[in-house]
Write an enzyme that holds these catalytic residues in place. Structure first.
Site, PDB file in Angstrom:
ATOM      1  CG  ASN A 135      -1.818   1.260   1.384  1.00 54.29           C
ATOM      2  OD1 ASN A 135      -1.844   1.958   0.499  1.00 54.29           O
ATOM      3  ND2 ASN A 135      -2.252   1.523   2.629  1.00 54.29           N
TER       4      ASN A 135
ATOM      5  CE  LYS B  63       0.399   3.253   4.867  1.00 54.04           C
ATOM      6  NZ  LYS B  63       0.173   3.394   6.381  1.00 54.04           N
TER       7      LYS B  63
ATOM      8  CG  HIS C 226      -5.781   1.793   5.208  1.00 54.17           C
ATOM      9  ND1 HIS C 226      -5.320   2.827   6.313  1.00 54.17           N
ATOM     10  CD2 HIS C 226      -4.749   1.077   5.164  1.00 54.17           C
ATOM     11  CE1 HIS C 226      -3.996   2.564   6.649  1.00 54.17           C
ATOM     12  NE2 HIS C 226      -3.700   1.358   5.868  1.00 54.17           N
TER      13      HIS C 226
ATOM     14  CD  GLU D 100      -2.627   5.407   6.904  1.00 52.62           C
ATOM     15  OE1 GLU D 100      -2.605   5.552   5.537  1.00 52.62           O
ATOM     16  OE2 GLU D 100      -1.648   4.949   7.450  1.00 52.62           O
TER      17      GLU D 100
ATOM     18  CD  GLU E 176      -3.339  -2.792   7.626  1.00 56.27           C
ATOM     19  OE1 GLU E 176      -2.306  -2.907   6.801  1.00 56.27           O
ATOM     20  OE2 GLU E 176      -4.154  -1.717   7.085  1.00 56.27           O
TER      21      GLU E 176
ATOM     22  N   GLY F  39       2.750   2.000  10.569  1.00 52.04           N
ATOM     23  CA  GLY F  39       3.612   3.082  10.615  1.00 52.04           C
ATOM     24  C   GLY F  39       4.619   3.559  11.751  1.00 52.04           C
TER      25      GLY F  39
ATOM     26  CB  SER G  67       5.401  -2.035  12.062  1.00 53.34           C
ATOM     27  OG  SER G  67       4.864  -0.616  12.309  1.00 53.34           O
TER      28      SER G  67
HETATM   29  C1  PEP Z   1      -0.872   0.112   6.136  1.00 53.41           C
HETATM   30  O1  PEP Z   1      -0.943   1.128   6.036  1.00 53.41           O
HETATM   31  O2  PEP Z   1      -1.503  -0.630   5.733  1.00 53.41           O
HETATM   32  C2  PEP Z   1       0.589  -0.353   6.864  1.00 53.41           C
HETATM   33  C3  PEP Z   1       0.822  -1.537   7.247  1.00 53.41           C
HETATM   34  O3  PEP Z   1       1.584   0.388   6.775  1.00 53.41           O
HETATM   35  P1  PEP Z   1       3.199   0.168   7.366  1.00 53.41           P
HETATM   36  O4  PEP Z   1       3.597  -1.028   6.872  1.00 53.41           O
HETATM   37  O5  PEP Z   1       3.886   1.316   7.303  1.00 53.41           O
HETATM   38  O6  PEP Z   1       2.959  -0.175   9.049  1.00 53.41           O
END
Ligand code: PEP
Length: 235
Positions: A8, A10, A93, A95, A160, A166, A198
């Site tokens: 992803n 973003k 997601h 976000e 998630e 992040g 992460s």
């Molecule tokens: C995500 O936003 O789906 C995600 C898992 O981000 P990160 O790997 O940067 O934590």
């Protein structure tokens, strides 16, 4: 089930990022190890699908509107993503849930729109730090699944934890196993359940061997071919 490693991007990636994706495709080769997906910003979907045509890497969207077309300035439909060569679309997601106030009912409508367009939705769920500390992670995820999953069709679920996205923080393997087992009990054996939050080359192997983890949704580490390939090759 065959594992899926999904990136992803973003709101990251200008035209120059196409070269990084081409490098990923070269490294992944025939993709024997797992399905691989990149979800770039909308602006790159068409060009990335062309760049990766004939490779083992599929392309997807990060969000879509609930209808196919109409007076919705600034929005993009799942049909448009399909038309650009996409195969998947992320919905719900954290976000989007946080920045745009998306609730479970809307996420479900989006997942159904993705299915109508002939694509596979990746439906994201996960608890906040406060919810985990209050011992409510399982209840939160159960409620999100009950409200966000389409009534039928083939989809992917991504667990998630919001506090792990992040941040470099990752739940214990026991905590990942617990939630994935819970999700499995709701979605059956044919649905892929991804872990996201992460994931990096250094922790991918241990996470990807947890029971009921069928792959990863990767944010930051999907932007660089070496990191993304490092996660893919942990399978
Ligand atoms: C995500 O936003 O789906 C995600 C898992 O981000 P990160 O790997 O940067 O934590």
């Amino acid at each position: 089930v065959r594992k899926l490693i999904a990136g992803n991007w973003k709101m990251n990636g200008l035209k120059a990022a196409l070269a990084e994706a081409a490098k990923m495709a070269e490294m992944v080769g025939d993709g024997n190890g797992a399905d691989v997906l990149i979800c770039p910003p909308f602006t790159l979907i068409g060009a990335l699908a062309e760049e990766l045509d004939g490779s083992a890497i599929r392309v997807g969207g990060q969000d879509c509107h609930v209808v196919e077309s109409g007076a919705h300035t600034g929005d993009i439909s799942a049909h448009m993503i399909a038309d650009m060569g996409g195969n998947y679309c992320i919905v719900g997601h954290s976000e989007r849930r946080a920045d745009h106030g998306e609730d479970d009912a809307l996420v479900k409508q989006k997942a159904e729109a993705v299915l109508r367009a002939g694509l596979t939705p990746i439906i994201c769920v996960g608890e906040t730090r406060e919810e985990r500390e209050a011992g409510k992670a399982g209840d939160v995820v159960s409620a999100q699944l009950a409200g966000s999953l389409p009534d039928s069709g083939q989809y992917v679920v991504a667990y998630e934890p919001v506090w792990a996205i992040g941040t470099g923080l990752v739940p214990t393997l026991e905590d990942i196993a617990e939630i994935h087992t819970l999700v499995r009990s709701k979605v059956g054996s044919k649905t892929r359940i991804l872990y996201g939050g992460s994931v990096k080359p250094s922790n991918a192997e241990e996470i990807l061997t947890v029971a009921n983890v069928d792959g990863a949704l990767v944010g930051g580490a999907s932007l660089k071919a070496d990191d993304f390939y490092g996660i893919y090759s942990a399978i």
